[in-house]
Design a protein around this motif. Structure first.
Motif, mmCIF file in Angstrom:
data_model
loop_
_atom_site.group_PDB
_atom_site.id
_atom_site.type_symbol
_atom_site.label_atom_id
_atom_site.label_comp_id
_atom_site.label_asym_id
_atom_site.label_seq_id
_atom_site.Cartn_x
_atom_site.Cartn_y
_atom_site.Cartn_z
ATOM 1 N N GLY A 167 6.048 -14.765 -0.298
ATOM 2 C CA GLY A 167 4.990 -13.826 -0.587
ATOM 3 C C GLY A 167 5.527 -12.405 -0.564
ATOM 4 O O GLY A 167 6.673 -12.163 -0.181
ATOM 5 N N LYS A 168 4.699 -11.470 -0.959
ATOM 6 C CA LYS A 168 5.115 -10.064 -0.946
ATOM 7 C C LYS A 168 5.402 -9.588 0.472
ATOM 8 O O LYS A 168 6.247 -8.716 0.679
ATOM 9 C CB LYS A 168 4.030 -9.204 -1.593
ATOM 10 C CG LYS A 168 3.810 -9.489 -3.071
ATOM 11 C CD LYS A 168 2.696 -8.633 -3.640
ATOM 12 C CE LYS A 168 2.475 -8.929 -5.130
ATOM 13 N NZ LYS A 168 1.356 -8.120 -5.689
ATOM 14 N N TYR A 169 4.680 -10.150 1.428
ATOM 15 C CA TYR A 169 4.897 -9.821 2.831
ATOM 16 C C TYR A 169 5.255 -11.096 3.592
ATOM 17 O O TYR A 169 4.496 -12.067 3.566
ATOM 18 C CB TYR A 169 3.634 -9.202 3.451
ATOM 19 C CG TYR A 169 3.199 -7.902 2.820
ATOM 20 C CD1 TYR A 169 3.795 -6.694 3.176
ATOM 21 C CD2 TYR A 169 2.175 -7.884 1.873
ATOM 22 C CE1 TYR A 169 3.386 -5.494 2.599
ATOM 23 C CE2 TYR A 169 1.749 -6.696 1.300
ATOM 24 C CZ TYR A 169 2.367 -5.509 1.664
ATOM 25 O OH TYR A 169 1.949 -4.330 1.087
ATOM 26 N N HIS A 170 6.401 -11.064 4.254
ATOM 27 C CA HIS A 170 6.811 -12.204 5.069
ATOM 28 C C HIS A 170 6.440 -11.883 6.514
ATOM 29 O O HIS A 170 7.071 -11.041 7.161
ATOM 30 C CB HIS A 170 8.321 -12.432 4.935
ATOM 31 C CG HIS A 170 8.785 -13.690 5.598
ATOM 32 N ND1 HIS A 170 10.127 -14.003 5.732
ATOM 33 C CD2 HIS A 170 8.106 -14.723 6.151
ATOM 34 C CE1 HIS A 170 10.237 -15.164 6.349
ATOM 35 N NE2 HIS A 170 9.030 -15.616 6.615
ATOM 36 N N VAL A 171 5.415 -12.543 7.018
ATOM 37 C CA VAL A 171 4.893 -12.289 8.357
ATOM 38 C C VAL A 171 5.491 -13.316 9.309
ATOM 39 O O VAL A 171 5.203 -14.516 9.192
ATOM 40 C CB VAL A 171 3.363 -12.360 8.379
ATOM 41 C CG1 VAL A 171 2.828 -12.064 9.784
ATOM 42 C CG2 VAL A 171 2.771 -11.388 7.360
ATOM 43 N N MET A 172 6.297 -12.858 10.260
ATOM 44 C CA MET A 172 6.988 -13.766 11.171
ATOM 45 C C MET A 172 6.514 -13.540 12.602
ATOM 46 O O MET A 172 6.549 -12.414 13.109
ATOM 47 C CB MET A 172 8.502 -13.551 11.088
ATOM 48 C CG MET A 172 9.094 -13.962 9.758
ATOM 49 S SD MET A 172 10.753 -13.282 9.467
ATOM 50 C CE MET A 172 10.318 -11.652 8.833
#
Length: 300
Positions: free
Chosen positions: A155-160
């Motif tokens: 995705g445009k933002y990789h939330v980890m």
């Protein structure tokens, strides 16, 4: 299996020397029922993964990915660094002597991933191999070893979400659950609109402000790439950060409830100017040594 378990398994099966084909066949047969149970309990396949790989990934902090050629990700395609990124690529390669140019592999893969919307396709890795004059397998080995490199579309933002012990004790699993419910995806999946990928990262080094998440922003390529920490989170805080990103706003970076990492009620130490001891005046130390050396030389 742990070595002790393997030894017990060998004794139970009355196996011979451990490094024989017969032993391996018998051990595989003995383990087959456990593998079958894992497969039966596995969730649906994620992307190109098998159901067993998906089940294993659900228990791990990094995704298990098995490459399968697709029309837009196979070795027959070509890929190039954008002209705007070439100065940075050249600067990285010039750090190393020609016979050690493979040392530039990780920073080049990092730049390539930022340009390629957050993941490394086969053509991207092949290009890096070509530039470094190594076999493509050498690049594949690195790209599949480090969890910082993504092998599927992101995705445009990789939330980890940090999944190490201090963050887990402070509620990171609740944060992961809240984000999963808000995004409507499971760990390592992309949202249908391509906006977010939910992932996990091991120890991000901000244990004093646990729990926390990090967000890699791939919306603006190499020039706009950011990798920001959001700390001291509650599940509601984490959802607020993701909501702000989705709406095009800029959430507060760092601790969501403190200035930095001081006690929640404010500073309790170092409230004034330190009283000492002070650092030595190194210029004076140097001068004293020179005078002593000159005196010793004159006496000789």
């Amino acid at each position: 299996l742990p070595s002790c378990a393997l030894s017990a398994q060998r004794r139970r099966l009355r196996l011979g020397p451990p490094h024989t084909t017969t032993m391996l066949r018998r051990l595989a047969s003995a383990l087959a029922p456990a593998v079958a149970r894992q497969c039966q309990a596995a969730p649906p396949a994620i992307g190109g993964q098998t159901s067993f790989a998906a089940a294993a990934a659900a228990r791990m902090s990094t995704q298990i990915f098995v490459h399968r050629d697709t029309p837009d990700n196979n070795s027959s395609l070509s890929w190039e660094f954008a002209e705007i990124n070439m100065p940075k690529v050249v600067e990285i390669m010039e750090r190393y002597p020609p016979n050690y140019k493979r040392s530039a592999m990780i920073p080049l893969l990092d730049i390539a991933q930022q340009q390629n919307n957050g993941f490394l396709s086969v053509p991207v890795m092949n290009k890096v191999a070509e530039m470094l004059e190594v076999a493509p397998i050498r690049v594949y080995e690195v790209a599949t070893f480090y969890s910082m490199f993504n092998r599927q579309k992101m995705g445009k933002y990789h939330v980890m979400v940090c999944g190490t012990t201090p963050c887990m004790l402070r509620g990171s699993r609740d944060i992961e659950k809240a984000l999963s419910e808000y995004m409507g995806v499971k760990k390592f999946e992309n949202t249908p609109d391509g906006m977010f990928t939910l992932g996990e990262m091991e120890c991000m080094g901000s244990c004093v402000n646990a729990p926390m998440i990090v967000v890699a922003d791939y919306t603006n390529g190499v020039q706009g790439y950011t990798y920001n920490y959001y700390e001291d989170l509650t599940p509601a805080d984490a959802v607020s950060v993701v909501t702000a990103l989705k709406e095009g706003r800029t959430p507060k970076v760092g601790s969501q409830h403190r200035d930095k990492a001081e006690p929640k009620g404010g500073l309790t130490t170092l409230l004034g100017e330190p009283t000492g001891p002070r650092c030595r005046d190194l210029n004076q130390v140097k001068l004293d040594l020179e005078v002593a050396a000159a005196a010793a030389a004159a006496a000789a």
